[in-house]
Design a protein around this motif. Structure first.
Motif, PDB file in Angstrom:
ATOM      1  N   GLY A 133       0.787  -1.228   0.000  1.00 33.90           N
ATOM      2  CA  GLY A 133       0.000   0.000   0.000  1.00 33.90           C
ATOM      3  C   GLY A 133       0.816   1.274   0.000  1.00 33.90           C
ATOM      4  N   GLN A 134       2.115   1.168  -0.209  1.00 41.40           N
ATOM      5  CA  GLN A 134       2.957   2.371  -0.189  1.00 41.40           C
ATOM      6  C   GLN A 134       2.530   3.351  -1.279  1.00 41.40           C
ATOM      7  N   VAL A 135       2.419   4.615  -0.916  1.00 37.95           N
ATOM      8  CA  VAL A 135       1.991   5.656  -1.851  1.00 37.95           C
ATOM      9  C   VAL A 135       3.224   6.338  -2.444  1.00 37.95           C
ATOM     10  N   PHE A 136       3.193   6.553  -3.751  1.00 34.67           N
ATOM     11  CA  PHE A 136       4.306   7.240  -4.404  1.00 34.67           C
ATOM     12  C   PHE A 136       3.798   8.060  -5.577  1.00 34.67           C
ATOM     13  N   ALA A 167      -0.775   3.882  -5.273  1.00 40.55           N
ATOM     14  CA  ALA A 167      -0.442   3.018  -4.141  1.00 40.55           C
ATOM     15  C   ALA A 167      -0.165   1.609  -4.652  1.00 40.55           C
ATOM     16  N   THR A 168       0.834   0.954  -4.056  1.00 37.24           N
ATOM     17  CA  THR A 168       1.204  -0.403  -4.444  1.00 37.24           C
ATOM     18  C   THR A 168       0.036  -1.363  -4.221  1.00 37.24           C
ATOM     19  N   LYS A 169      -0.247  -2.173  -5.238  1.00 39.27           N
ATOM     20  CA  LYS A 169      -1.357  -3.116  -5.164  1.00 39.27           C
ATOM     21  C   LYS A 169      -0.883  -4.562  -5.292  1.00 39.27           C
ATOM     22  N   ALA A 205      -2.676   1.339  -7.989  1.00 38.70           N
ATOM     23  CA  ALA A 205      -3.973   1.977  -8.217  1.00 38.70           C
ATOM     24  C   ALA A 205      -3.924   3.401  -7.700  1.00 38.70           C
ATOM     25  N   ALA A 206      -4.763   4.257  -8.276  1.00 42.48           N
ATOM     26  CA  ALA A 206      -4.838   5.641  -7.811  1.00 42.48           C
ATOM     27  C   ALA A 206      -5.163   5.652  -6.318  1.00 42.48           C
ATOM     28  N   VAL A 207      -4.471   6.472  -5.562  1.00 40.61           N
ATOM     29  CA  VAL A 207      -4.604   6.429  -4.108  1.00 40.61           C
ATOM     30  C   VAL A 207      -6.004   6.806  -3.643  1.00 40.61           C
TER      31      VAL A 207
END
Length: 293
Positions: free
Chosen positions: A17-20, A37-39, A55-57
Motif C-alpha cells: 500500500g505504499q503511496v508514491f 499506491a502499491t497493489k 492503483a490511484a490512491v
C-alpha cells in the motif's frame, strides 16, 4: 497503472500500500502522472524485471464500500457530484452529463462500481486521481470543463499497424421507448436505415432511448478499426487522448483516440507505443437521425 523496472541489481520492494508519485519524461521535462499506491508485486530473473501494479490512491475504502440507495429524478452529473462529495473528492463533470436524466436507478454496489456501470451505459469515462473525480465522454477528446484537448500530432513514427473491417455489419441502431401521452411505442434510430441493430429492451423516454442507441452505435463504430504506433517517447500521450496521424497512408491518416499506451524508458531510449480506435462519438453525431413512428 503497471510499472516494470529492471531488477538488476535487485531493487527494494515497496511496502504494501505504499503511496508514491509518478512522473515520466526525459531529463528535466517531466509530466506528472499522479499519485498511486502499491497493489501487487511480481518479479522474474529472465529477464530481471520487477513489476509493480498500482492503483490511484483515491480509490480508498469509501469508494469501494457496498451501498444501497435509490436515485430518482436526477441527472447523471448530479449523481457523480453527490458521490464525489460524500467521498471527500472534488468533482469535474462534463457539462453534457447534466442533461442525462435518470428517472430511477437502484444502487446496490459500491460508489465506484455504480459509476462505472452508469459510465458504460452512457459512454462516460470515470477517473479518480489527485483528489478529483472526473467524468468525461468516451472518445470526445475533451476535458471535464468542456474544453477540447488539442490532438497530439504523431511525428517520427517508428512502427505502425492498422486493421479494420471494411464492410460495416450494422448501419444503425434502433432503441424503443414508450410514449405515455400517446399510449404507443416509438423509436429512435441512430445511424442510417439498412442493416439496423434493434435493442431488445424498451426505455422510458426518448432521451433514454437515444442515449442507449448512441452508446451502442459508438461501440460498433469503435470496434471496426484499430491503429497502433510506436514513436520516440512522449509522456503526454495517455488513455482517451486524441492523436493525429499524418502522411502515414490513405485510410490511416486522421484523428484516433488512444485506448491504451505503454511507455518504455531505459538507459538507451525512451519510446511510447499506443493502441487506438476510431472516434465513435464524432461519427455518431454525424450520422444521428431521430425517427418516430
Amino acid at each position: 497503472m503497471c510499472l516494470e523496472l529492471v531488477d538488476d541489481p535487485a531493487l527494494a520492494w515497496p511496502a504494501d500500500g505504499q503511496v508514491f508519485d509518478v512522473a515520466m519524461g526525459w531529463e528535466d521535462k517531466l509530466v506528472d502522472l499522479g499519485s498511486y499506491a502499491t497493489k501487487h508485486i511480481s518479479c522474474s530473473r529472465s529477464p530481471p524485471v520487477l513489476k509493480i501494479e498500482c492503483a490511484a490512491v483515491e480509490q480508498h475504502a469509501s469508494l469501494k464500500s457496498q451501498r444501497s440507495q435509490g436515485w430518482d429524478s436526477v441527472s447523471l452529473g448530479d449523481i457523480a457530484q453527490a458521490i464525489a462529495r460524500r467521498n471527500g473528492l472534488k468533482a469535474a463533470i462534463a457539462t453534457e452529463f447534466s442533461k442525462v436524466r435518470i428517472e430511477h436507478e437502484d444502487q446496490t454496489e459500491s460508489d465506484m462500481a455504480f459509476l462505472t456501470r452508469l459510465g458504460r451505459r452512457f459512454d462516460a469515462v470515470i477517473k479518480v486521481a489527485s483528489g478529483r473525480l472526473t467524468m468525461t465522454g468516451t472518445s470526445r477528446g475533451k476535458k471535464a470543463s468542456g474544453d477540447s484537448f488539442t490532438p497530439i500530432v504523431l511525428t517520427n513514427i517508428m512502427r505502425w499497424e492498422y486493421s479494420g473491417e471494411q464492410t460495416k455489419k450494422y448501419t444503425g441502431v434502433r432503441a424503443y421507448w414508450w410514449d405515455e401521452a400517446a399510449a404507443e411505442k416509438r423509436y429512435v434510430l441512430v445511424g442510417k436505415q439498412g442493416v439496423v441493430l434493434e435493442l431488445d429492451y424498451n426505455k422510458g423516454s426518448a432521451t433514454e432511448a437515444r442515449h442507449a442507441a448512441e452508446t451502442k452505435f459508438r461501440e460498433i463504430v469503435r470496434k471496426g478499426k484499430k491503429f497502433s504506433f510506436t514513436i520516440p517517447g512522449n509522456p503526454d500521450i495517455a488513455s482517451e487522448r486524441r492523436v493525429l496521424a499524418r502522411s502515414v497512408r490513405e485510410g490511416v491518416d486522421g484523428e484516433w483516440t488512444v485506448k491504451s499506451v505503454e511507455h518504455v524508458l531505459d538507459s538507451g531510449s525512451f519510446v511510447s507505443t499506443g493502441n487506438c480506435e476510431v472516434d465513435g462519438y464524432k461519427e455518431t453525431i454525424e450520422q444521428s437521425d431521430e425517427n418516430v413512428d
